[in-house]
Design an enzyme around this catalytic site. Sequence first.
Site, short mmCIF file in Angstrom:
data_model
loop_
_atom_site.label_atom_id
_atom_site.label_comp_id
_atom_site.label_asym_id
_atom_site.label_seq_id
_atom_site.Cartn_x
_atom_site.Cartn_y
_atom_site.Cartn_z
NE ARG A 176 -3.66 -2.37 0.07
CZ ARG A 176 -3.25 -3.49 -0.54
NH1 ARG A 176 -2.15 -3.50 -1.28
NH2 ARG A 176 -3.96 -4.59 -0.46
CB SER A 227 -9.05 -2.17 4.54
OG SER A 227 -9.53 -3.40 4.07
CD GLU A 297 -5.48 -0.07 2.83
OE1 GLU A 297 -5.16 -1.06 3.54
OE2 GLU A 297 -6.14 -0.18 1.79
C1 LIG Z 1 -15.83 -0.56 -1.01
C2 LIG Z 1 -14.35 -0.31 -1.12
C3 LIG Z 1 -13.49 -1.38 -1.34
C4 LIG Z 1 -12.10 -1.16 -1.43
N1 LIG Z 1 -11.29 -2.22 -1.66
C5 LIG Z 1 -9.97 -2.04 -1.77
C6 LIG Z 1 -9.10 -3.13 -2.04
O1 LIG Z 1 -9.51 -4.27 -2.19
N2 LIG Z 1 -7.76 -2.88 -2.14
C7 LIG Z 1 -7.26 -1.62 -2.01
O2 LIG Z 1 -6.02 -1.44 -2.12
N3 LIG Z 1 -8.06 -0.55 -1.77
C8 LIG Z 1 -9.39 -0.73 -1.64
N4 LIG Z 1 -10.21 0.34 -1.39
C9 LIG Z 1 -9.62 1.67 -1.17
C10 LIG Z 1 -9.49 2.57 -2.42
O3 LIG Z 1 -10.47 2.25 -3.37
C11 LIG Z 1 -8.10 2.47 -3.05
O4 LIG Z 1 -7.09 2.88 -2.15
C12 LIG Z 1 -7.99 3.32 -4.33
O5 LIG Z 1 -6.79 3.02 -4.97
C13 LIG Z 1 -8.03 4.84 -4.08
O6 LIG Z 1 -8.20 5.47 -5.33
P1 LIG Z 1 -8.94 6.88 -5.46
O7 LIG Z 1 -8.91 7.29 -6.87
O8 LIG Z 1 -10.28 6.82 -4.82
O9 LIG Z 1 -7.96 7.80 -4.63
P2 LIG Z 1 -8.36 8.92 -3.54
O10 LIG Z 1 -8.99 8.24 -2.36
O11 LIG Z 1 -9.12 10.02 -4.18
O12 LIG Z 1 -6.91 9.44 -3.13
C14 LIG Z 1 -6.02 8.59 -2.46
C15 LIG Z 1 -4.64 9.25 -2.49
O13 LIG Z 1 -4.16 9.21 -3.83
C16 LIG Z 1 -3.76 10.51 -4.23
N5 LIG Z 1 -4.04 10.64 -5.67
C17 LIG Z 1 -5.20 10.37 -6.31
N6 LIG Z 1 -5.06 10.61 -7.63
C18 LIG Z 1 -3.79 11.03 -7.82
C19 LIG Z 1 -3.04 11.44 -8.95
N7 LIG Z 1 -3.56 11.48 -10.19
N8 LIG Z 1 -1.74 11.82 -8.76
C20 LIG Z 1 -1.18 11.81 -7.52
N9 LIG Z 1 -1.86 11.45 -6.42
C21 LIG Z 1 -3.14 11.05 -6.57
C22 LIG Z 1 -4.59 11.48 -3.40
O14 LIG Z 1 -3.95 12.73 -3.26
C23 LIG Z 1 -4.69 10.73 -2.08
O15 LIG Z 1 -3.59 11.02 -1.25
C24 LIG Z 1 -11.60 0.15 -1.30
C25 LIG Z 1 -12.47 1.23 -1.09
C26 LIG Z 1 -13.83 1.01 -1.01
C27 LIG Z 1 -14.75 2.18 -0.79
#
Ligand SMILES: Cc1cc2nc3c(=O)[nH]c(=O)nc-3n(C[C@H](O)[C@H](O)[C@H](O)COP(=O)(O)OP(=O)(O)OC[C@H]3O[C@@H](n4cnc5c(N)ncnc54)[C@H](O)[C@@H]3O)c2cc1C
Length: 306
Positions: A176, A227, A297
């Site tokens: 992560r 998580s 996380e």
């Molecule tokens: C129902 C559910 C299930 C999930 N299951 C999993 C799973 O199985 N495994 C897992 O790893 N995660 C899981 N997640 C968590 C999440 O979906 C992941 O961490 C995902 O990768 C976050 O992506 P996001 O676009 O929503 O990022 P955001 O939450 O919007 O941002 C996360 C971080 O990334 C940075 N960021 C976003 N875009 C960029 C960019 N273009 N450039 C630089 N930085 C950037 C942001 O500044 C922030 O610090 C789950 C979440 C939910 C709600």
Amino acid sequence: MEYKKVVDDLQQLNLGTILENEPLYKHTTYKVGGPCRIFIKVFNVECLKQLLHYIARHHIPFMVIGKGSNLLFSDREYRGIIISLNDYFTDIRVNGEYMIAQAGVSLIKLSNDACKYALSGLEFCGGIPGSIGGAIFMNAGAYLSEMSRVVEEVTILDEHYEVRVLSNAEMAFSYRRSILQSHPKWIVLEVKLHLKSADRSKIRQLMDHRKEKRMATQPWNLPSAGSVFRNPEKIPAWQCIDECGLRGYEIGGAQISPKHSNFIVNNGYASARDILDLIELARTRVYERFGIRLHTEVRLVNWQDD
Ligand SMILES: Cc1cc2nc3c(=O)[nH]c(=O)nc-3n(C[C@H](O)[C@H](O)[C@H](O)COP(=O)(O)OP(=O)(O)OC[C@H]3O[C@@H](n4cnc5c(N)ncnc54)[C@H](O)[C@@H]3O)c2cc1C
């Protein structure tokens, strides 16, 4: 900061779609978060560069967000600019076993597209509701796989507004984590993935099986951010929380999911504060019982007092 002037300037520059005092609960999967002064959906890389120049010249706090699926914004106002690439950075190109996706592409769409092209490697993220940009930042993973396994290279914009291409090794991926977490000004623009040709029906079967598994074990029908805690080395976070008797425990509208103890769900009326209080409570109880310090996380944003 005179935000009226900033909005006027940005409108003149025509760098993207601008929303003022935009509630962040609309942009997070927890469905919580106060308003932000300016939310901008940037049109393209040139606009992003110009925007970052403007931000630097005027010393404005900023943050790029993806789909907000790993973020807990506080309930108070974010006094700065939130940048989103979700609307205009959505191209996907396929070249043999390579898929190239812009940062705003949804992981769920990307994994379904990979399946359509009979490309294997993204089956693990069929149920992760993030963008590819956020997934790279977090090195998102599931089912013993993670982004690092499929990334060939990542194109970023660095703090000097230079476009750079980083190899998989340069991304310094681990559980992560990626190098981006120690370079908060770097912005993912595009990702090149190396997948493997495979039987389309087998890919689909695996994705369907995993979807069923997620639906059976996770609270997919309520707002959450997946998580909450990273798994400690010896015992999974959900088990620590469970053994503290916290499964189903509620503070205000936030609840430790009765279905999965490492998820906190918003029962519809949670504040960000309720969620944070529940996070702190779980941390304290787990430390008292196991001597283990749980680390989130989920990323906490805008909680510090100015
Ligand atoms: C129902 C559910 C299930 C999930 N299951 C999993 C799973 O199985 N495994 C897992 O790893 N995660 C899981 N997640 C968590 C999440 O979906 C992941 O961490 C995902 O990768 C976050 O992506 P996001 O676009 O929503 O990022 P955001 O939450 O919007 O941002 C996360 C971080 O990334 C940075 N960021 C976003 N875009 C960029 C960019 N273009 N450039 C630089 N930085 C950037 C942001 O500044 C922030 O610090 C789950 C979440 C939910 C709600």
